[in-house]
Design a protein around this motif. Structure first.
Motif, PDB file in Angstrom:
ATOM      1  N   ASP A 621       0.841  -1.194   0.000  1.00 14.57           N
ATOM      2  CA  ASP A 621       0.000   0.000   0.000  1.00 14.57           C
ATOM      3  C   ASP A 621       0.878   1.247   0.000  1.00 14.57           C
ATOM      4  O   ASP A 621       1.521   1.557   1.001  1.00 14.57           O
ATOM      5  N   GLY A 622       0.942   1.930  -1.139  1.00 18.77           N
ATOM      6  CA  GLY A 622       1.779   3.116  -1.249  1.00 18.77           C
ATOM      7  C   GLY A 622       2.798   3.023  -2.370  1.00 18.77           C
ATOM      8  O   GLY A 622       3.506   3.991  -2.646  1.00 18.77           O
ATOM      9  N   ILE A 623       2.911   1.876  -3.011  1.00 18.97           N
ATOM     10  CA  ILE A 623       3.841   1.704  -4.127  1.00 18.97           C
ATOM     11  C   ILE A 623       3.046   1.405  -5.393  1.00 18.97           C
ATOM     12  O   ILE A 623       2.336   0.403  -5.471  1.00 18.97           O
ATOM     13  N   GLY A 624       3.166   2.296  -6.371  1.00 20.88           N
ATOM     14  CA  GLY A 624       2.456   2.150  -7.631  1.00 20.88           C
ATOM     15  C   GLY A 624       3.322   1.496  -8.684  1.00 20.88           C
ATOM     16  O   GLY A 624       4.501   1.162  -8.445  1.00 20.88           O
ATOM     17  N   PRO A 625       2.782   1.321  -9.897  1.00 16.00           N
ATOM     18  CA  PRO A 625       3.521   0.633 -10.968  1.00 16.00           C
ATOM     19  C   PRO A 625       4.839   1.297 -11.333  1.00 16.00           C
ATOM     20  O   PRO A 625       5.843   0.618 -11.532  1.00 16.00           O
ATOM     21  N   GLU A 626       4.860   2.646 -11.421  1.00 17.39           N
ATOM     22  CA  GLU A 626       6.076   3.338 -11.834  1.00 17.39           C
ATOM     23  C   GLU A 626       7.183   3.192 -10.782  1.00 17.39           C
ATOM     24  O   GLU A 626       8.349   2.926 -11.120  1.00 17.39           O
ATOM     25  N   MET A 627       6.826   3.340  -9.505  1.00 16.42           N
ATOM     26  CA  MET A 627       7.826   3.184  -8.449  1.00 16.42           C
ATOM     27  C   MET A 627       8.321   1.747  -8.396  1.00 16.42           C
ATOM     28  O   MET A 627       9.526   1.501  -8.229  1.00 16.42           O
ATOM     29  N   ALA A 628       7.419   0.790  -8.543  1.00 19.08           N
ATOM     30  CA  ALA A 628       7.819  -0.624  -8.530  1.00 19.08           C
ATOM     31  C   ALA A 628       8.789  -0.910  -9.671  1.00 19.08           C
ATOM     32  O   ALA A 628       9.787  -1.635  -9.499  1.00 19.08           O
ATOM     33  N   ARG A 629       8.519  -0.327 -10.833  1.00 18.76           N
ATOM     34  CA  ARG A 629       9.404  -0.536 -11.980  1.00 18.76           C
ATOM     35  C   ARG A 629      10.801   0.026 -11.698  1.00 18.76           C
ATOM     36  O   ARG A 629      11.809  -0.614 -11.993  1.00 18.76           O
ATOM     37  N   LYS A 630      10.853   1.222 -11.105  1.00 22.71           N
ATOM     38  CA  LYS A 630      12.156   1.850 -10.835  1.00 22.71           C
ATOM     39  C   LYS A 630      12.953   1.060  -9.797  1.00 22.71           C
ATOM     40  O   LYS A 630      14.175   0.906  -9.923  1.00 22.71           O
ATOM     41  N   ILE A 631      12.274   0.555  -8.771  1.00 21.93           N
ATOM     42  CA  ILE A 631      12.970  -0.260  -7.757  1.00 21.93           C
ATOM     43  C   ILE A 631      13.530  -1.529  -8.385  1.00 21.93           C
ATOM     44  O   ILE A 631      14.680  -1.926  -8.151  1.00 21.93           O
ATOM     45  N   ARG A 632      12.695  -2.174  -9.211  1.00 21.90           N
ATOM     46  CA  ARG A 632      13.124  -3.412  -9.857  1.00 21.90           C
ATOM     47  C   ARG A 632      14.334  -3.176 -10.767  1.00 21.90           C
ATOM     48  O   ARG A 632      15.312  -3.926 -10.752  1.00 21.90           O
ATOM     49  N   VAL A 696       0.608  -4.783   4.836  1.00 23.68           N
ATOM     50  CA  VAL A 696      -0.576  -4.146   4.280  1.00 23.68           C
ATOM     51  C   VAL A 696      -0.369  -3.961   2.785  1.00 23.68           C
ATOM     52  O   VAL A 696       0.627  -3.379   2.352  1.00 23.68           O
ATOM     53  N   VAL A 697      -1.280  -4.508   2.010  1.00 23.37           N
ATOM     54  CA  VAL A 697      -1.217  -4.365   0.559  1.00 23.37           C
ATOM     55  C   VAL A 697      -2.440  -3.589   0.094  1.00 23.37           C
ATOM     56  O   VAL A 697      -3.424  -3.445   0.830  1.00 23.37           O
ATOM     57  N   SER A 698      -2.394  -3.078  -1.136  1.00 24.71           N
ATOM     58  CA  SER A 698      -3.454  -2.181  -1.589  1.00 24.71           C
ATOM     59  C   SER A 698      -4.550  -2.870  -2.385  1.00 24.71           C
ATOM     60  O   SER A 698      -5.646  -2.342  -2.514  1.00 24.71           O
ATOM     61  N   THR A 699      -4.267  -4.044  -2.944  1.00 18.57           N
ATOM     62  CA  THR A 699      -5.264  -4.718  -3.774  1.00 18.57           C
ATOM     63  C   THR A 699      -5.510  -6.135  -3.275  1.00 18.57           C
ATOM     64  O   THR A 699      -4.613  -6.796  -2.747  1.00 18.57           O
ATOM     65  N   VAL A 700      -6.736  -6.589  -3.466  1.00 19.07           N
ATOM     66  CA  VAL A 700      -7.124  -7.956  -3.074  1.00 19.07           C
ATOM     67  C   VAL A 700      -6.680  -8.927  -4.158  1.00 19.07           C
ATOM     68  O   VAL A 700      -6.945  -8.720  -5.347  1.00 19.07           O
ATOM     69  N   SER A 701      -5.969  -9.981  -3.735  1.00 17.97           N
ATOM     70  CA  SER A 701      -5.545 -11.027  -4.667  1.00 17.97           C
ATOM     71  C   SER A 701      -5.611 -12.368  -3.941  1.00 17.97           C
ATOM     72  O   SER A 701      -5.945 -12.440  -2.754  1.00 17.97           O
ATOM     73  N   ALA A 702      -5.266 -13.427  -4.673  1.00 21.96           N
ATOM     74  CA  ALA A 702      -5.285 -14.766  -4.067  1.00 21.96           C
ATOM     75  C   ALA A 702      -4.286 -14.880  -2.923  1.00 21.96           C
ATOM     76  O   ALA A 702      -4.423 -15.761  -2.060  1.00 21.96           O
TER      77      ALA A 702
END
Length: 747
Positions: A621-632, A696-702
């Protein structure tokens, strides 16, 4: 305050929809409200219009909303649907009719003469000028010197003046000030401003047959910042300041575009009034509020000039705390009969004055434009100016923001430019006051600031790379980094040098981050000493800090035995560092202290974070696609891996955070929090989960273990049910966490 959003299909709002307190609507519940349940459709539409106007008044005028923005949107949506189904129900003052058709291409606004001229206000500087002004009034009225008059005092907003005319309670026309005699008809645009009533509220008193109010169109600072962020996200030009944005918005040809701007209107006076009478300006302002017209909320009635001056001093001390830009105080005689006796001069009213603050804006000559390289590689144009005092500070440099803003301003060396400074904000060039003409004055090149000059062999000099200095030369961003010569790359509105590891300013920036207080916190290595170590070749990478040797340092200027000993004692203490501070020290793009702590709490060590996929990172919760891409991408770069390895070789030991180590009642569990909880805010619930080892995560998944639900959980509850994920109401969640609910329910 920020504008309330609506569900209108023909306009968009950039207001903040998160700040309205929840409460009970006095209208019927949302959903299907037509048919027999609520009576005939025309009556329902009329009731909805009245209800929406009431909520607009509570929100914009009284700052006391009683329903959420979502509930407001439901009312608005229902009214729009009713009117679309039965066009005969539509009235000109309906809240759905704020946005009209755009002007035909190539046409302009109609010029209209003001029935009552919009005159200037005498601007006064200093208490002595204010006292002289009052003495003139007293003499004119044949009153004794020192007699105490009643004044109505209010902020002097730095916005755009407008005149709004209501006929029989309905908004009939809106004009710009223009030259004071003739303005432009911007009625269609003003109708989009959410806090401007299309019809006056007659619940408290009948509306006058004719009412012309004068006021200021504005954009609040916070709303302006949000609006600029939204524009940047859409790839649009960043706007320089709220006043320029307001001025540009109110004269756009398409009302639907105007509706995107977070404009507000604040009334400050009346030019014409038929059908009502008042004795004082204070009474008149109260009546205007009763009719639904918004004012600043900061007007005050005072008796005696000392009180008026004290009000000025109070607001000047608080000018940067107020939500709007202000540049002084306007004082008006409160007694309307005395105003009539005083009358006006050819350019201004005798009964009011503007007591100005210290200027935030000045003009000076633009000497050159230098492209600076930031610690993150961003190329930023900076103006070099002839020294000028602004707000008591001598200004020699000002930001031009980025290439697009610099191009739009069109400032060239030699131009006289406007320079603005507000509080502690970096000075900025806001426009060209007078363009340079003719040939360059004698000695123009010789007066180039020393910091922009490069000394060559043989005593020759030349402007440094990335400097635009020639008289009237047009600025453009360089193709290569001025600091290292690497080809620059464009990222949205900005240009950046990609040479992260060898570009000198970026290396300095990474070093300062590593030794900074949020990372290793090495006080003995300030900016000057870091530059010295770089110059002598002792540092080639930030990791080299932990590979320094004492003997060579003793040979450097300003390094004595004691200072060297202090440095190495500090290095020894700082080698053990918490995981989150270590992540800050790495200077990963967009990973500051808060994000670093989030990562450190959810990954047990550097290896686990290194192995995390973009999808896993986005679950936080707080990390979006662009930030995740930059970290990776950062962890995939071999040079970054070598940097981390060299830090560890220097004896650095990374200590995991408590929750990241797997301890706590909720260890290893993933949670999503949705809806409004009773005794906890969502931030408190998130903190509790993390403190007990959960994630804590932002989206519901399996992979989600639990969904914590409050009131109005939305679509996440539905998805959790589909996936068979347990849903915990607040009491069950607190029991799982080993806590009991305490305190009264939250509002």
């Amino acid at each position: 305050m920020a504008r309330r959003s609506t569900a209108s299909s023909d306009s968009t709002s950039s207001g903040d929809s998160s700040g309205a307190p929840s409460g009970e609507s006095s209208g019927p519940p949302s959903g299907d409200r037509t048919g027999d349940l609520f009576g005939d459709v025309p009556s329902r539409a009329a009731a909805l219009r009245e209800e929406i106007r009431r909520h607009d008044r509570l929100y914009y005028l009284e700052s006391a909303p009683v329903i959420s923005d979502a509930e407001y949107d439901a009312l608005f949506r229902e009214l729009r649907e009713l009117e679309q189904a039965s066009p005969s129900l539509v009235s000109a003052d309906s809240p759905t009719q704020r946005v009209g058709a755009p002007l035909p291409e190539g046409s302009g606004f109609e010029k209209v003469a003001h029935e009552v001229p919009m005159l200037s206000i005498d601007s006064l500087f200093g208490d002595d000028e204010v006292r002289d002004f009052e003495e003139k009034i007293l003499r004119y009225l044949k009153l004794e010197s020192g007699a105490e008059l009643a004044w109505s005092v209010e902020p002097k907003f730095d916005g755009v003046s407008a005149a709004l005319t209501y006929v029989d309670g309905q908004l009939a026309r809106a004009l710009t000030r223009g030259d004071g005699q003739v303005g432009e008809d911007v009625t269609a645009n003003v109708r989009t401003v959410r806090n401007v009533p299309l019809s006056l509220d007659t619940g408290g008193a009948p509306a006058p047959t004719l009412l012309e109010v004068r006021g200021e169109m504005l954009i609040a600072r916070a709303a302006f910042e949000r609006f600029n962020l939204e524009r940047a996200g859409r790839g649009e030009t960043i706007l320089a300041n709220p006043r320029n944005a307001t001025s540009g918005a109110i004269r756009r040809n398409d009302p639907a575009e105007v509706a995107r701007y977070p404009l507000e209107f604040h009334v400050y006076g009346v030019a014409r009034l038929e059908g009502a009478q008042f004795a004082t300006h204070t009474e008149l302002l109260a009546a205007l509020r009763g009719w639904g017209l918004p004012d600043s909320g900061h007007a005050r009635r005072v008796v005696g000039l000392d009180a008026a001056i004290a009000y000025h001093d109070e607001l000047e001390a608080r000018r940067f705390e107020l939500p709007f830009e202000i540049d002084g105080v306007v004082a008006k005689l409160d007694d309307l009969a005395l105003r009539e006796r005083l009358g006006r001069t050819a350019r201004s009213m005798r009964w009011q004055y503007a007591h100005k603050f210290a200027a935030m804006e000045a003009t000076t000559v633009l000497r050159a434009i230098e492209v600076q390289v930031g610690a993150n590689g961003r190329l930023t144009p900076r103006a070099h100016l002839d020294p000028v005092e602004v707000l008591g500070v001598i200004v020699r440099h000002a930001t031009l923001h980025n290439a697009e803003v610099a191009k739009e301003l069109g400032a060239r060396p030699g131009d006289r430019v406007f320079v603005r400074r507000a509080g502690d904000v970096i000075p900025q060039v806001t426009g060209v006051a007078e363009a340079a003409k003719g040939r360059a004055p004698k000695g123009w090149k010789d007066e180039l600031p020393e910091s922009l000059v490069e000394h060559l062999d043989g005593g020759r000099t030349a402007p440094r790379a990335g400097v635009t200095w020639a008289w009237r030369s047009e600025f453009s961003m360089p193709d290569v980094c001025p600091a290292c010569g690497t080809a620059a790359v464009r990222e949205g509105a900005y240009w950046r040098c990609p040479n992260r590891f060898e570009c000198p300013p970026q290396l300095v920036g990474r070093l300062e981050t590593l030794v900074g207080r949020s990372a290793f916190d090495i006080d003995a290595l300030g900016t000057k000493k870091l530059a010295q170590l770089l110059e002598h070749g002792y540092l080639h990478s930030p990791a080299d800090v932990f590979h320094l040797q004492p003997e060579p340092l003793l040979e450097l200027e300003r390094w004595g035995q004691k200072s060297v000993e202090n440095l190495f004692e500090e290095l020894e203490k700082r080698r053990r560092i918490p995981f989150d501070r270590f992540l800050v020290a790495l200077a990963i793009d967009e990973v500051g202290p808060a994000t670093a702590k989030l990562l450190a709490r959810n990954f047990r060590d550097l290896q686990a974070l290194h192995a995390a996929s973009e999808e896993e990172l986005q679950h936080l919760d707080g990390i979006g696609p662009e930030m995740a891409r930059k970290i990776r991408l950062w962890f995939e770069d071999e040079r970054n891996q070598a940097f981390v390895a060299r830090l560890l070789e220097g004896g650095v030991v990374v200590q995991p955070l408590g929750s990241a180590a797997g301890s706590g009642e909720l260890s290893g569990k993933r949670f999503v929090v949705t809806g409004t909880l009773e005794s906890l805010s969502r931030a408190e619930a998130k903190q509790l989960i993390e403190d007990l080892g959960g994630q804590v995560v932002s989206t519901v998944s399996a992979k989600t273990d639990y969904l914590v639900v409050g009131e109005k959980p939305g679509t996440k509850a539905k998805k959790a049910a589909e996936l068979g994920i347990p849903c915990l109401e607040e009491a069950a969640f607190l029991a799982l966490a080993g806590r009991e609910r305490s305190g009264p329910p939250r509002d």
